[in-house]
Design a protein around this motif. Structure first.
Motif, PDB file in Angstrom:
ATOM      1  N   UNK A  98       0.814  -1.215   0.000  1.00  0.00           N
ATOM      2  CA  UNK A  98       0.000   0.000   0.000  1.00  0.00           C
ATOM      3  C   UNK A  98       0.847   1.264   0.000  1.00  0.00           C
TER       4      UNK A  98
ATOM      5  N   UNK B 145      -4.135  -4.840   4.275  1.00  0.00           N
ATOM      6  CA  UNK B 145      -5.292  -4.729   5.159  1.00  0.00           C
ATOM      7  C   UNK B 145      -6.546  -4.519   4.311  1.00  0.00           C
ATOM      8  N   UNK B 147      -8.871  -2.515   4.765  1.00  0.00           N
ATOM      9  CA  UNK B 147      -9.048  -1.073   4.610  1.00  0.00           C
ATOM     10  C   UNK B 147      -8.214  -0.538   3.435  1.00  0.00           C
ATOM     11  N   UNK B 148      -7.006  -1.066   3.283  1.00  0.00           N
ATOM     12  CA  UNK B 148      -6.127  -0.615   2.198  1.00  0.00           C
ATOM     13  C   UNK B 148      -6.699  -1.007   0.838  1.00  0.00           C
ATOM     14  N   UNK B 151      -9.478   1.279   0.046  1.00  0.00           N
ATOM     15  CA  UNK B 151      -9.028   2.630  -0.321  1.00  0.00           C
ATOM     16  C   UNK B 151      -8.383   2.675  -1.708  1.00  0.00           C
TER      17      UNK B 151
END
Lengths: 220, 220
Positions: A98, B145, B147-148, B151
């Motif tokens: 990321x 993750x 979340x990553x 995003x």
């Protein structure tokens, strides 16, 4: 002339804003370092992007191609073009996918392309483009034939808005990821102009001029 | 799957046709050598071009960005994108300005971008993009993750038509210009990935893996 481009809906950088710059020194710096621009325009409602060499004088970008080339005919007709110059400077290997990223210098600009028609004006622009990648070469070459100028399409693009985006930062990881025992760092990328390679048909005793020699061994 | 892209109005190379190639081996070769693509799309009837890293599997190009980034939201909505990858290989100093040119490898392709929404499918595409510039790195990094992944906006672009344009030729001058006593030849341009630079916050005793070391000292 002000020292910065005004920020508007078109040129506003929304992601990684901390890397954005709108001052002319930053924009000119990237434009002057690059050798190839990617020029986008709309053809029949569809996007087209074409790599082109270019030159710059103040807020004017010059582009050229064969007079009959599609890109020239379309840039002549269209009221809007977008141009990007990007130089890659490194691969940032962070501690997560990321946060891995690139180091780069990039400029995006917008303007209304116009074709240049006068012989002398075309020659001036062709000289600017030539000098951008081969500084000093124009004056040591023979004059352009009138036919050659006629066969060349020259486009002028005045910068209406522009932004630079420059990242030279290394890895920036999540706090907790710094405890992971994985290597992180940067792989630098360099684009280099190397050493002169003689043409096979050089006349005897012809040597490269000082101007040509000075083009060697330079990093963009 | 055929071995070539069919030639149509969109991808047909009209200038310097002798440099054009439509076979997949040539197109893939340039796409696999490059690190940055220039992606053009239409926003409010105007052209926009954005530099992006990418990856490729067969005839599919993967692109990514922040989920909320303009480029992702627009690629999600638009039915048409054009992508170009260009590597500059040299400046050709001919005996006239008219015949001076560049050596390059370039691919232009067209397709309909689609956003990828499933978590696993996104991860597969993100891995492809990561492996393109950092081969082997994905597996030595921690898992992304959730979340990553959320995003990250991931775009799939199936190649509908494409062409390569490759020039490795030296100066080709007018017959009469070979008598001019001016130097001619090529200035090679090379883009190189250099040597690893350690991050400032490396843990003690952490060394780069063989996979990371293998990324060094490579010419694109």
């Amino acid at each position: 002339m002000t020292d910065s481009y005004s920020i508007n809906k078109t040129n506003k950088v929304r992601q990684l804003r901390e890397n954005a710059a709108y001052d002319k020194a930053s924009v000119y710096g990237v434009l002057d370092a690059g050798l190839v621009a990617h020029v986008a325009f709309v053809q029949d409602d569809s996007p087209v992007v074409v790599p082109m060499i270019y030159g710059r004088v103040d807020d004017t970008i010059y582009l050229h191609g064969a007079r009959k080339a599609r890109v020239i005919k379309l840039l002549e007709k269209t009221s809007r073009a977008c141009l990007n110059v990007t130089l890659l400077d490194g691969i940032v290997l962070a501690r997560s996918a990321f946060n891995s990223s690139m180091q780069y210098r990039s400029v995006t600009l917008f303007g209304a392309p116009q074709i240049i028609t006068g012989n002398d004006e075309k020659l001036r622009a062709m000289r600017v483009i030539s000098e951008h990648s081969m500084p000093g070469r124009w004056d040591e070459l023979r004059d352009s034939h009138e036919r050659e100028v006629k066969m060349t399409g020259v486009i002028q693009l005045n910068i209406e808005s522009a932004s630079a985006k420059i990242s030279a930062a290394g890895a920036e990881d999540e706090d907790e990821d710094y405890d992971i025992p994985v290597w992180a760092g940067v792989l630098p990328i360099t684009t280099t102009i190397g050493s002169l390679q003689d043409d096979e048909r050089l006349l005897p005793d012809v040597e490269p001029s000082d101007v040509v020699k000075a083009m060697q061994n330079r990093t963009l």
